[in-house]
Design an enzyme around this catalytic site. Structure first.
Site, PDB file in Angstrom:
ATOM      1  N   LYS A  72       0.851  -1.194   0.000  1.00 60.88           N
ATOM      2  CA  LYS A  72       0.000   0.000   0.000  1.00 60.88           C
ATOM      3  C   LYS A  72       0.886   1.242   0.000  1.00 60.88           C
ATOM      4  O   LYS A  72       1.923   1.267   0.662  1.00 60.88           O
ATOM      5  CB  LYS A  72      -0.911  -0.031   1.246  1.00 60.88           C
ATOM      6  CG  LYS A  72      -1.928   1.094   1.305  1.00 60.88           C
ATOM      7  CD  LYS A  72      -2.856   0.902   2.508  1.00 60.88           C
ATOM      8  CE  LYS A  72      -3.902   1.996   2.629  1.00 60.88           C
ATOM      9  NZ  LYS A  72      -4.818   1.799   3.768  1.00 60.88           N
ATOM     10  N   SER A 147      -9.760   1.841   2.843  1.00 57.39           N
ATOM     11  CA  SER A 147      -8.872   2.575   1.986  1.00 57.39           C
ATOM     12  C   SER A 147      -7.838   1.721   1.251  1.00 57.39           C
ATOM     13  O   SER A 147      -7.262   2.179   0.274  1.00 57.39           O
ATOM     14  CB  SER A 147      -8.147   3.644   2.806  1.00 57.39           C
ATOM     15  OG  SER A 147      -7.292   3.042   3.760  1.00 57.39           O
ATOM     16  N   SER A 171      -9.942  -0.483   7.069  1.00 53.09           N
ATOM     17  CA  SER A 171      -9.360  -0.346   5.729  1.00 53.09           C
ATOM     18  C   SER A 171      -8.664  -1.563   5.149  1.00 53.09           C
ATOM     19  O   SER A 171      -8.322  -1.562   3.972  1.00 53.09           O
ATOM     20  CB  SER A 171      -8.380   0.819   5.710  1.00 53.09           C
ATOM     21  OG  SER A 171      -9.091   2.011   5.494  1.00 53.09           O
TER      22      SER A 171
HETATM   23  N1  GLN Z   1     -13.294   4.239   6.322  1.00 53.31           N
HETATM   24  C1  GLN Z   1     -12.654   4.679   7.508  1.00 53.31           C
HETATM   25  C2  GLN Z   1     -12.240   6.126   7.368  1.00 53.31           C
HETATM   26  O1  GLN Z   1     -12.530   6.675   6.382  1.00 53.31           O
HETATM   27  C3  GLN Z   1     -11.471   3.798   7.837  1.00 53.31           C
HETATM   28  C4  GLN Z   1     -10.267   4.086   7.052  1.00 53.31           C
HETATM   29  C5  GLN Z   1      -9.088   3.267   7.453  1.00 53.31           C
HETATM   30  O2  GLN Z   1      -9.219   2.242   8.113  1.00 53.31           O
HETATM   31  N2  GLN Z   1      -7.915   3.755   7.107  1.00 53.31           N
HETATM   32  O3  GLN Z   1     -11.632   6.694   8.223  1.00 53.31           O
END
Ligand code: GLN
Length: 476
Positions: A72, A147, A171
């Site tokens: 990532k 994400s 994410s």
């Molecule tokens: N969807 C969540 C957010 O927007 C989690 C994102 C994540 O785990 N990095 O913060």
């Protein structure tokens, strides 16, 4: 069977028997990426020559020797881009290896490719990437989740053998669920956060996305371990996570929280999850009702704590030390203002504004302090539930992958989709998502994967992998 759909251990065997070389594997992957990435958009960048250099030096007798892993784009790999899918870091290159990268290298793996994500990991669809759109390999009209959407799409679309993601509120697990792969967020502190670009430091964890549970356990074996450069890194954090893969689930007590089986879950998701739970019971597990009464405040708690921490972490992007610097500024204030205005996307700005607001004097007690109290209650809920059960089961997400753009103008609806994944981050607990079935959204449309989430006691990843492996086999 095509080379790129095989498991890590199958490929490891061929590498060790010299039926396959690391260079051949790198070429096969880069060819696949060059052919397939335009449609899927999982990778932001990759470097065949660099991967071939790593392959030439790879020792195939090491545990992950010669196996390329996608990473990532918020986890640093020395000399490679690390954009966090942001204009702010579009031209930034990592000056050092992250702790997780070092572990992978020490185990002999090859770091191949930078995977797309929501900007600075803020989002759950990868639509917040400033640098490209990732699509769900199961249906290219749909989001891959986020994400870590690039990581999940690459693994599910056979453009990566396995990948690293990061999980602050879901994410890793949510995109794994929406693309149909296995994703694990370890106990907070298991994997070093050194060199992971910080979003919300008390919640962030790195973890693997893989096609099978066994691959997940194998990668985890070589990612965990104490790192003195991360002050939250746990002391005794490595162990053999493959040891219970064939143990089965007989006699285990699995908790079903009433608060996670509510209205608003897609009927197809509910059906697949119910079937998987029935299967666990058939395999000899005992399904036990449990209560997690503070679940209803988890999303609001998270969306105070995570933006608060993000607003502090992202203050470092001031145009002086890292990345983008505005060319328009006439004085210091304009320098900060234009740099951040040009460098950050809308969602990142929204989080910084929210975070700054809840930390500001006069509002701190009403929001931030209250959220910390709610966080303790959520943690206590789990402690109490785990007095009765070994593991908790739930859907990973209430809905299957939606169409691109469907929630783009409704951030609140998108935040609510995180309801089942956020509590494990707030409580620091390990949690895994595995594919448990499919749903057909409309007649004639491609089937979409459904994810089952398993949440464990602190440091109980081996138990989650045990249950996941048993279920994976039974559902195959
Ligand atoms: N969807 C969540 C957010 O927007 C989690 C994102 C994540 O785990 N990095 O913060």
């Amino acid at each position: 069977m095509s080379l790129l759909t095989q498991s890590l251990s199958q490929l490891q065997l061929q590498l060790r028997n010299r039926q396959l070389s690391p260079q051949e594997l790198v070429h096969a992957l880069c060819d696949a990426i060059e052919a397939g990435n335009e449609a899927i958009g999982a990778y932001l960048s990759w470097d065949r020559e660099d991967a071939l250099r790593q392959a030439a030096a790879a020792d195939v007798n090491l545990p992950l020797g010669g196996l390329p892993i996608g990473i990532k784009d918020n986890i640093q790999v020395l000399g490679q881009p690390c954009t966090c899918a942001s204009r702010m870091l579009e031209h930034y290159r990592a000056p050092y290896d992250a702790g997780a990268t070092t572990r992978l290298r020490e185990a002999g793996a090859i770091a191949l490719g930078r995977l797309n994500m929501d900007e600075f990991a803020m989002g759950s669809s990868t639509e917040n990437s400033a640098l490209g759109q990732t699509r769900n390999p199961r249906d290219l009209r749909r989001i891959p989740g986020g994400s870590s959407g690039g990581s999940a799409a690459a693994v599910a679309g056979s453009l990566a053998l396995a990948a690293l993601g990061s999980d602050t509120g879901g994410s890793i697990r949510q995109p794994a669920a929406l693309c149909g792969c296995v994703g694990l967020k370890p106990t907070y502190g298991r994997i070093s956060r050194y060199g992971l670009v910080a979003f919300a430091s008390s919640l962030d964890q790195i973890g693997p996305l893989t096609r099978t549970t066994a691959d997940c356990a194998l990668l985890l074996n070589h990612l965990c371990g104490h790192d003195p450069r991360d002050s939250t890194s746990l002391e005794a954090s490595s162990e053999d996570f493959t040891r219970h893969l064939n143990t089965g689930v007989r006699g285990l007590r699995i908790g079903m929280p009433a608060e996670y089986f509510i209205d608003g879950i897609h009927p197809g998701v509910r059906q697949a999850v119910d079937r998987a739970i029935a299967k666990l019971s058939e395999l000899g597990a005992e399904i036990v009702p449990v209560r997690l009464p503070h679940t209803e405040v988890a999303v609001s708690t998270y969306y105070i704590i995570a933006p608060a921490e993000a607003s502090a972490n992202l203050a470092r992007f001031d145009g002086v030390r890292f990345g983008h610097r505005s060319a328009r500024a006439q004085d210091l204030m304009e320098h900060y203002q234009f740099t951040r205005q040009e460098g950050f996307g809308d969602e990142v700005k929204r989080r910084i504004l929210l975070g700054t607001y809840v930390l500001s004097s006069g509002y701190y007690d009403a929001y931030y302090l209250k959220a910390q109290r709610a966080r303790s209650l959520i943690r206590q809920d789990f402690q109490q539930a785990f007095e009765k059960v070994d593991c908790i089961v739930s859907p990973t997400t209430p809905q299957p992958a939606h169409l691109l753009g469907a929630l783009k103008d409704d951030p609140l609806a998108a935040y609510l989709e995180d309801i089942f994944t956020i509590p494990a981050n707030l409580a620091g607990l390990p949690a895994l998502s595995l594919p448990c079935g499919e749903v057909i959204p409309q007649p004639g449309e491609p089937a979409l994967p459904v994810g089952l989430q398993l949440i464990g006691k602190p440091m109980d990843e081996a138990r989650l992998l045990q249950i996941s492996a048993a279920l994976e086999q039974a559902l195959a």
